[in-house]
Design an enzyme around this catalytic site. Structure first.
Site, PDB file in Angstrom:
ATOM      1  N   HIS A  12     -13.770-121.463  66.264  1.00 28.75           N
ATOM      2  CA  HIS A  12     -13.356-120.592  67.435  1.00 28.75           C
ATOM      3  C   HIS A  12     -11.955-120.916  68.122  1.00 28.75           C
ATOM      4  O   HIS A  12     -12.103-121.982  69.146  1.00 28.75           O
ATOM      5  CB  HIS A  12     -14.740-120.457  68.219  1.00 28.75           C
ATOM      6  CG  HIS A  12     -14.186-119.174  69.350  1.00 28.75           C
ATOM      7  ND1 HIS A  12     -15.228-118.233  69.248  1.00 28.75           N
ATOM      8  CD2 HIS A  12     -13.299-119.271  70.336  1.00 28.75           C
ATOM      9  CE1 HIS A  12     -15.080-117.538  70.252  1.00 28.75           C
ATOM     10  NE2 HIS A  12     -13.850-117.835  71.005  1.00 28.75           N
ATOM     11  N   HIS A  14      -8.068-119.395  69.391  1.00 32.69           N
ATOM     12  CA  HIS A  14      -7.238-118.485  69.408  1.00 32.69           C
ATOM     13  C   HIS A  14      -5.896-118.890  69.247  1.00 32.69           C
ATOM     14  O   HIS A  14      -5.389-119.863  69.797  1.00 32.69           O
ATOM     15  CB  HIS A  14      -7.298-117.606  70.666  1.00 32.69           C
ATOM     16  CG  HIS A  14      -8.629-117.112  71.023  1.00 32.69           C
ATOM     17  ND1 HIS A  14      -8.770-115.742  70.894  1.00 32.69           N
ATOM     18  CD2 HIS A  14      -9.763-117.834  71.505  1.00 32.69           C
ATOM     19  CE1 HIS A  14     -10.061-115.814  71.278  1.00 32.69           C
ATOM     20  NE2 HIS A  14     -10.710-116.547  71.588  1.00 32.69           N
ATOM     21  N   HIS A 187     -16.794-111.790  70.550  1.00 30.11           N
ATOM     22  CA  HIS A 187     -17.284-112.584  71.770  1.00 30.11           C
ATOM     23  C   HIS A 187     -18.074-111.787  72.407  1.00 30.11           C
ATOM     24  O   HIS A 187     -17.989-110.343  72.691  1.00 30.11           O
ATOM     25  CB  HIS A 187     -15.859-112.700  72.700  1.00 30.11           C
ATOM     26  CG  HIS A 187     -14.787-113.554  72.049  1.00 30.11           C
ATOM     27  ND1 HIS A 187     -14.277-113.753  71.091  1.00 30.11           N
ATOM     28  CD2 HIS A 187     -14.259-114.624  73.073  1.00 30.11           C
ATOM     29  CE1 HIS A 187     -13.284-114.428  71.076  1.00 30.11           C
ATOM     30  NE2 HIS A 187     -13.452-115.436  72.184  1.00 30.11           N
ATOM     31  N   GLU A 190     -20.410-114.459  77.192  1.00 32.14           N
ATOM     32  CA  GLU A 190     -19.576-115.333  77.798  1.00 32.14           C
ATOM     33  C   GLU A 190     -19.548-114.888  79.279  1.00 32.14           C
ATOM     34  O   GLU A 190     -19.986-115.759  80.233  1.00 32.14           O
ATOM     35  CB  GLU A 190     -18.300-115.341  77.407  1.00 32.14           C
ATOM     36  CG  GLU A 190     -16.999-116.257  78.158  1.00 32.14           C
ATOM     37  CD  GLU A 190     -15.532-116.118  77.561  1.00 32.14           C
ATOM     38  OE1 GLU A 190     -15.218-115.179  77.006  1.00 32.14           O
ATOM     39  OE2 GLU A 190     -14.792-117.136  78.042  1.00 32.14           O
ATOM     40  N   ASP A 268     -11.346-123.133  71.838  1.00 31.74           N
ATOM     41  CA  ASP A 268     -11.074-121.759  72.265  1.00 31.74           C
ATOM     42  C   ASP A 268      -9.404-121.543  72.453  1.00 31.74           C
ATOM     43  O   ASP A 268      -9.128-121.041  71.635  1.00 31.74           O
ATOM     44  CB  ASP A 268     -11.930-121.673  73.489  1.00 31.74           C
ATOM     45  CG  ASP A 268     -12.160-119.932  73.898  1.00 31.74           C
ATOM     46  OD1 ASP A 268     -12.071-119.195  72.868  1.00 31.74           O
ATOM     47  OD2 ASP A 268     -12.561-119.738  74.957  1.00 31.74           O
ATOM     48  N   ASP A 269      -9.310-122.087  73.521  1.00 29.62           N
ATOM     49  CA  ASP A 269      -7.571-122.288  73.837  1.00 29.62           C
ATOM     50  C   ASP A 269      -7.377-123.552  74.340  1.00 29.62           C
ATOM     51  O   ASP A 269      -7.076-123.511  75.699  1.00 29.62           O
ATOM     52  CB  ASP A 269      -7.517-121.206  75.046  1.00 29.62           C
ATOM     53  CG  ASP A 269      -7.942-119.608  74.513  1.00 29.62           C
ATOM     54  OD1 ASP A 269      -7.468-119.107  73.534  1.00 29.62           O
ATOM     55  OD2 ASP A 269      -9.147-119.361  75.046  1.00 29.62           O
TER      56      ASP A 269
HETATM   57  N1  ADE Z   1      -9.123-114.767  74.283  1.00 35.18           N
HETATM   58  C1  ADE Z   1      -8.930-116.063  74.404  1.00 35.18           C
HETATM   59  N2  ADE Z   1      -9.780-116.781  75.008  1.00 35.18           N
HETATM   60  C2  ADE Z   1     -10.596-115.901  75.293  1.00 35.18           C
HETATM   61  C3  ADE Z   1     -11.998-116.087  75.855  1.00 35.18           C
HETATM   62  N3  ADE Z   1     -12.485-117.245  76.385  1.00 35.18           N
HETATM   63  N4  ADE Z   1     -12.665-114.818  76.090  1.00 35.18           N
HETATM   64  C4  ADE Z   1     -12.308-113.678  75.696  1.00 35.18           C
HETATM   65  N5  ADE Z   1     -11.148-113.487  75.203  1.00 35.18           N
HETATM   66  C5  ADE Z   1     -10.409-114.645  75.000  1.00 35.18           C
HETATM   67 ZN    ZN Z   2     -12.442-117.250  72.417  1.00 28.51          ZN
END
Ligand code: ADE
Ligand code: ZN
Length: 323
Positions: A12, A14, A187, A190, A268-269
């Site tokens: 996961h 991005h 997703h 969350e 994630d990021d």
């Molecule tokens: N796009 C990038 N990170 C995200 C996240 N944590 N939740 C939803 N969309 C995303």
């Molecule tokens: Zn994500």
């Protein structure tokens, strides 16, 4: 224990969300683009809360304009992965940021992304639509996914603001992607609670859920996930920084795993959350006492749940076995 040299899999991630701030600044400088005040004094991404996070994320993508920019981005991301011994990663790719979902343009971006290479890291792509851009744009994104499904594009999914619309609004694109042979994730759970995770299963028929952690609030749903083997792509560091949970010790990853739900861990990021795969593992060790056996299980779960072909899985399994 430093887990840096331990092999890892990440499901996961991005692609744009993994962009080093320095790369975005460099690209903006080269093109004389003003991406706005998205950096703090230390040069990191600056935002507060989820909706501002999405705004800063999308502002940063304005510096990513050409296929060559995405090649540079992918190269930088692969180098980061290699530094943390991530041997396999699935990256979320967004045709929304690569030629506005035009299929011909998307093919050029995809080719450029695939030109990036670092020895020892296998990268596969999951095309994602963006929920808050709406179902019509998502259909165009799904068409890009269906038309380019293959060895590299192995999945289709959805990111973006879970607080907008319903999972079922996007069923058309998920059906199209499934018919093209793509594996599915979205997703859910969350920002919204267990009902959203159930909707992802019932309405989109995904086999993995991005985050999914709020499922922990419903024991029946937890049992359903465990019984059906739906895999959660959890991102504990992301959840803490964005405020889904006040601290890691409140995160339900251990509870879910101990209830039999297959869980994986990703970043994630990463630059947005000041994290890496090594840090995620180290934090799980510090907070929950996870050790080598737990991380081996994590890798095996990720390997089983990976969307790639069996040959790739066998090669990865061999690399996990090496001492
Ligand atoms: N796009 C990038 N990170 C995200 C996240 N944590 N939740 C939803 N969309 C995303
Ligand atoms: Zn994500």
């Amino acid at each position: 224990m430093s887990w840096q040299s331990h092999p890892k899999l990440e499901l996961h991630l991005h692609l744009e969300g993994a962009a080093p701030p320095s790369l975005i600044r460099q690209l903006a400088f080269e093109k004389s683009i003003d991406v706005g005040g998205i950096f703090d004094d230390a040069g990191n991404y600056a935002y507060s809360g989820f909706s501002e996070f999405l705004q800063v994320y999308e502002a940063a993508t304005q510096a990513l304009q050409s296929p060559e920019d995405f090649k540079r981005l992918t190269q930088a991301v692969l180098e980061q992965l290699a530094e943390h011994n991530v041997i396999y990663a699935e990256a979320f790719l967004s045709p929304d940021f690569c030629g506005d979902r035009d299929l011909g343009a998307w093919r050029e971006y995809m080719a450029a992304i695939q030109e990036a290479h670092v020895d020892g890291v296998t990268l596969k792509g999951i095309i994602t639509c963006i929920r808050h851009f709406g179902p019509d744009k998502a259909k165009q994104t799904a068409r890009c996914a269906a038309e380019t499904a293959g060895d590299f594009i192995v999945g289709y999914g959805m990111g973006g603001a879970e607080t907008v619309g319903e999972q079922k609004d996007f069923a058309y694109g998920f059906d199209m992607a499934r018919e093209a042979g793509l594996r599915l994730t979205t997703h859910a759970g969350e920002w919204r609670g267990p009902k959203e995770v159930a909707a992802a299963l019932d309405d989109l028929k995904v086999e993995r859920v991005g985050h999914g952690v709020r499922a922990a609030e419903d024991p029946d749903l937890v049992r359903r996930l465990a019984d059906t083997g739906v895999v959660l792509e959890t991102n504990p560091g992301s959840n803490v920084v964005l405020g889904v949970y006040p601290s890691l010790d409140q995160h339900p990853i251990t509870k879910l795993r101990d209830a039999g739900v297959p869980v994986t861990v990703s970043t994630d990021d990463p630059p947005f959350f000041h994290t890496t795969m090594t840090k995620e593992w180290a934090d799980l060790e510090t907070t929950f006492g996870w050790g080598a056996d737990d991380f081996d299980t994590l890798n095996q779960t990720a390997l089983n749940a990976a969307f790639c072909d069996d040959d790739t899985k066998q090669q990865l399994a061999k690399r996990l076995e090496q001492p």
